[in-house]
Write a protein that holds these residues in place. Structure first.
Motif, PDB file in Angstrom:
ATOM      1  N   VAL A 193       0.855  -1.185   0.000  1.00  0.00           N
ATOM      2  CA  VAL A 193       0.000   0.000   0.000  1.00  0.00           C
ATOM      3  C   VAL A 193       0.890   1.234   0.000  1.00  0.00           C
ATOM      4  N   ASP A 194       0.391   2.296  -0.599  1.00  0.00           N
ATOM      5  CA  ASP A 194       1.109   3.558  -0.650  1.00  0.00           C
ATOM      6  C   ASP A 194       0.866   4.300   0.665  1.00  0.00           C
ATOM      7  N   LEU A 195       1.915   4.453   1.460  1.00  0.00           N
ATOM      8  CA  LEU A 195       1.756   5.067   2.780  1.00  0.00           C
ATOM      9  C   LEU A 195       1.526   6.573   2.729  1.00  0.00           C
ATOM     10  N   THR A 196       1.793   7.204   1.601  1.00  0.00           N
ATOM     11  CA  THR A 196       1.536   8.642   1.516  1.00  0.00           C
ATOM     12  C   THR A 196       0.043   8.936   1.460  1.00  0.00           C
ATOM     13  N   THR A 197      -0.750   7.961   1.044  1.00  0.00           N
ATOM     14  CA  THR A 197      -2.197   8.168   0.942  1.00  0.00           C
ATOM     15  C   THR A 197      -3.015   7.193   1.773  1.00  0.00           C
ATOM     16  N   TYR A 198      -2.413   6.127   2.259  1.00  0.00           N
ATOM     17  CA  TYR A 198      -3.159   5.057   2.919  1.00  0.00           C
ATOM     18  C   TYR A 198      -3.958   5.549   4.122  1.00  0.00           C
ATOM     19  N   PHE A 199      -3.359   6.323   4.986  1.00  0.00           N
ATOM     20  CA  PHE A 199      -4.032   6.738   6.213  1.00  0.00           C
ATOM     21  C   PHE A 199      -5.007   7.885   5.979  1.00  0.00           C
ATOM     22  N   ASP A 200      -4.900   8.572   4.840  1.00  0.00           N
ATOM     23  CA  ASP A 200      -5.816   9.661   4.532  1.00  0.00           C
ATOM     24  C   ASP A 200      -7.088   9.170   3.862  1.00  0.00           C
ATOM     25  N   ALA A 201      -7.001   8.029   3.195  1.00  0.00           N
ATOM     26  CA  ALA A 201      -8.153   7.488   2.474  1.00  0.00           C
ATOM     27  C   ALA A 201      -9.164   6.929   3.458  1.00  0.00           C
ATOM     28  N   GLU A 202     -10.411   7.017   3.075  1.00  0.00           N
ATOM     29  CA  GLU A 202     -11.469   6.422   3.889  1.00  0.00           C
ATOM     30  C   GLU A 202     -11.341   4.911   3.793  1.00  0.00           C
ATOM     31  N   THR A 203     -11.186   4.270   4.934  1.00  0.00           N
ATOM     32  CA  THR A 203     -11.086   2.817   4.927  1.00  0.00           C
ATOM     33  C   THR A 203     -12.431   2.233   5.314  1.00  0.00           C
ATOM     34  N   GLU A 204     -12.860   1.279   4.522  1.00  0.00           N
ATOM     35  CA  GLU A 204     -14.093   0.582   4.829  1.00  0.00           C
ATOM     36  C   GLU A 204     -13.812  -0.904   4.692  1.00  0.00           C
ATOM     37  N   LYS A 205     -14.458  -1.666   5.535  1.00  0.00           N
ATOM     38  CA  LYS A 205     -14.276  -3.107   5.496  1.00  0.00           C
ATOM     39  C   LYS A 205     -14.937  -3.649   4.233  1.00  0.00           C
ATOM     40  N   LYS A 206     -14.164  -4.403   3.445  1.00  0.00           N
ATOM     41  CA  LYS A 206     -14.684  -4.937   2.194  1.00  0.00           C
ATOM     42  C   LYS A 206     -14.656  -6.454   2.233  1.00  0.00           C
ATOM     43  N   ASP A 207     -15.651  -7.026   1.643  1.00  0.00           N
ATOM     44  CA  ASP A 207     -15.694  -8.467   1.479  1.00  0.00           C
ATOM     45  C   ASP A 207     -14.890  -8.788   0.226  1.00  0.00           C
ATOM     46  N   GLU A 208     -13.772  -9.506   0.376  1.00  0.00           N
ATOM     47  CA  GLU A 208     -12.890  -9.765  -0.748  1.00  0.00           C
ATOM     48  C   GLU A 208     -13.573 -10.554  -1.851  1.00  0.00           C
ATOM     49  N   LEU A 209     -14.386 -11.526  -1.491  1.00  0.00           N
ATOM     50  CA  LEU A 209     -15.085 -12.323  -2.497  1.00  0.00           C
ATOM     51  C   LEU A 209     -16.060 -11.455  -3.283  1.00  0.00           C
ATOM     52  N   GLU A 210     -16.761 -10.568  -2.589  1.00  0.00           N
ATOM     53  CA  GLU A 210     -17.706  -9.681  -3.263  1.00  0.00           C
ATOM     54  C   GLU A 210     -16.978  -8.734  -4.203  1.00  0.00           C
ATOM     55  N   GLU A 211     -15.845  -8.167  -3.765  1.00  0.00           N
ATOM     56  CA  GLU A 211     -15.060  -7.271  -4.616  1.00  0.00           C
ATOM     57  C   GLU A 211     -14.546  -8.003  -5.850  1.00  0.00           C
ATOM     58  N   TYR A 212     -14.068  -9.220  -5.649  1.00  0.00           N
ATOM     59  CA  TYR A 212     -13.564 -10.023  -6.772  1.00  0.00           C
ATOM     60  C   TYR A 212     -14.688 -10.305  -7.768  1.00  0.00           C
ATOM     61  N   THR A 213     -15.840 -10.698  -7.254  1.00  0.00           N
ATOM     62  CA  THR A 213     -16.978 -11.004  -8.118  1.00  0.00           C
ATOM     63  C   THR A 213     -17.390  -9.780  -8.923  1.00  0.00           C
ATOM     64  N   LYS A 214     -17.412  -8.618  -8.292  1.00  0.00           N
ATOM     65  CA  LYS A 214     -17.789  -7.390  -8.997  1.00  0.00           C
ATOM     66  C   LYS A 214     -16.776  -7.051 -10.090  1.00  0.00           C
ATOM     67  N   SER A 215     -15.490  -7.193  -9.801  1.00  0.00           N
ATOM     68  CA  SER A 215     -14.475  -6.843 -10.801  1.00  0.00           C
ATOM     69  C   SER A 215     -14.520  -7.804 -11.987  1.00  0.00           C
ATOM     70  N   ILE A 216     -14.714  -9.086 -11.720  1.00  0.00           N
ATOM     71  CA  ILE A 216     -14.808 -10.063 -12.806  1.00  0.00           C
ATOM     72  C   ILE A 216     -16.058  -9.807 -13.641  1.00  0.00           C
ATOM     73  N   SER A 217     -17.149  -9.494 -12.975  1.00  0.00           N
ATOM     74  CA  SER A 217     -18.394  -9.205 -13.673  1.00  0.00           C
ATOM     75  C   SER A 217     -18.236  -7.983 -14.580  1.00  0.00           C
ATOM     76  N   LYS A 218     -17.587  -6.950 -14.066  1.00  0.00           N
ATOM     77  CA  LYS A 218     -17.358  -5.739 -14.852  1.00  0.00           C
ATOM     78  C   LYS A 218     -16.488  -6.042 -16.069  1.00  0.00           C
ATOM     79  N   HIS A 219     -15.441  -6.823 -15.866  1.00  0.00           N
ATOM     80  CA  HIS A 219     -14.551  -7.193 -16.962  1.00  0.00           C
ATOM     81  C   HIS A 219     -15.311  -8.015 -18.013  1.00  0.00           C
ATOM     82  N   TRP A 220     -16.117  -8.947 -17.565  1.00  0.00           N
ATOM     83  CA  TRP A 220     -16.898  -9.796 -18.463  1.00  0.00           C
ATOM     84  C   TRP A 220     -17.870  -8.942 -19.286  1.00  0.00           C
ATOM     85  N   ASP A 221     -18.546  -8.015 -18.640  1.00  0.00           N
ATOM     86  CA  ASP A 221     -19.480  -7.137 -19.343  1.00  0.00           C
ATOM     87  C   ASP A 221     -18.758  -6.313 -20.406  1.00  0.00           C
ATOM     88  N   ARG A 222     -17.584  -5.803 -20.065  1.00  0.00           N
ATOM     89  CA  ARG A 222     -16.822  -5.003 -21.023  1.00  0.00           C
ATOM     90  C   ARG A 222     -16.404  -5.839 -22.232  1.00  0.00           C
TER      91      ARG A 222
END
Length: 165
Positions: free
Chosen positions: A29-58
């Motif tokens: 992670v880039d430490l110059t921006t990491y602590f300034d960015a809003e951190t939210e807990k993400k479900d890794e499986l859900e994020e992966y599914t969304k990215s694959i779905s987006k790629h497939w649609d494209r």
């Protein structure tokens, strides 16, 4: 051996950490921006599914075409790695060491002090390993930052070992 950090104690698998190779790790992670960015807990499986779905649609809409900026993106990424300030989350290392069920504390052993944290707090740590593209040779090999960034101006330095008790 000065740049190797031992991970030992009440764990199933004692491991050694080499901050010199983390620059190649995709989890950095880039430490110059990491602590300034809003951190939210993400479900890794859900994020992966969304990215694959987006790629497939494209691909269905546009066909499998690589963007013309791919070469410039690689050049930018290489330059960023050579000049950036990076860290890596501590949680995967703790998970791989597999602390015993009765373990509750992580002790960060430094040249001049010891810092005790609960394993819950340890899961949120970030290990800094480069500053302005250079390894942390003088007071490294790694800096320890709390997950909330409260110590980003005064990280824990000269880390030699992580011990689980």
């Amino acid at each position: 051996m000065e740049n190797i950090i031992m991970f030992s104690g009440n764990v199933k698998y004692p491991i050694t950490l080499d901050p010199g190779v983390w620059i190649f790790d995709d989890r950095r992670v880039d430490l110059t921006t990491y602590f300034d960015a809003e951190t939210e807990k993400k479900d890794e499986l859900e994020e992966y599914t969304k990215s694959i779905s987006k790629h497939w649609d494209r691909e269905i809409m546009e066909g499998a075409v690589f963007p013309p900026t791919l070469k410039t993106e690689k050049k930018f990424e290489k330059e960023k790695v050579l000049t950036g300030t990076f860290g890596i989350p501590f949680k995967p290392f703790l998970k791989n060491a597999e602390p015993d069920s009765n373990a509750s504390t992580l002790i960060i052993i430094c040249d001049d002090k010891e810092v005790r944290l609960s394993l819950d707090q340890a899961n949120e740590l970030i290990l800094g390993f480069s500053e302005n593209g250079k390894p942390l040779l003088e007071d490294g090999p790694a800096y320890v930052y709390y997950g909330d960034g409260t110590n980003r101006d005064q990280p824990i330095k000269k880390v030699r070992e992580f011990r689980v008790e």
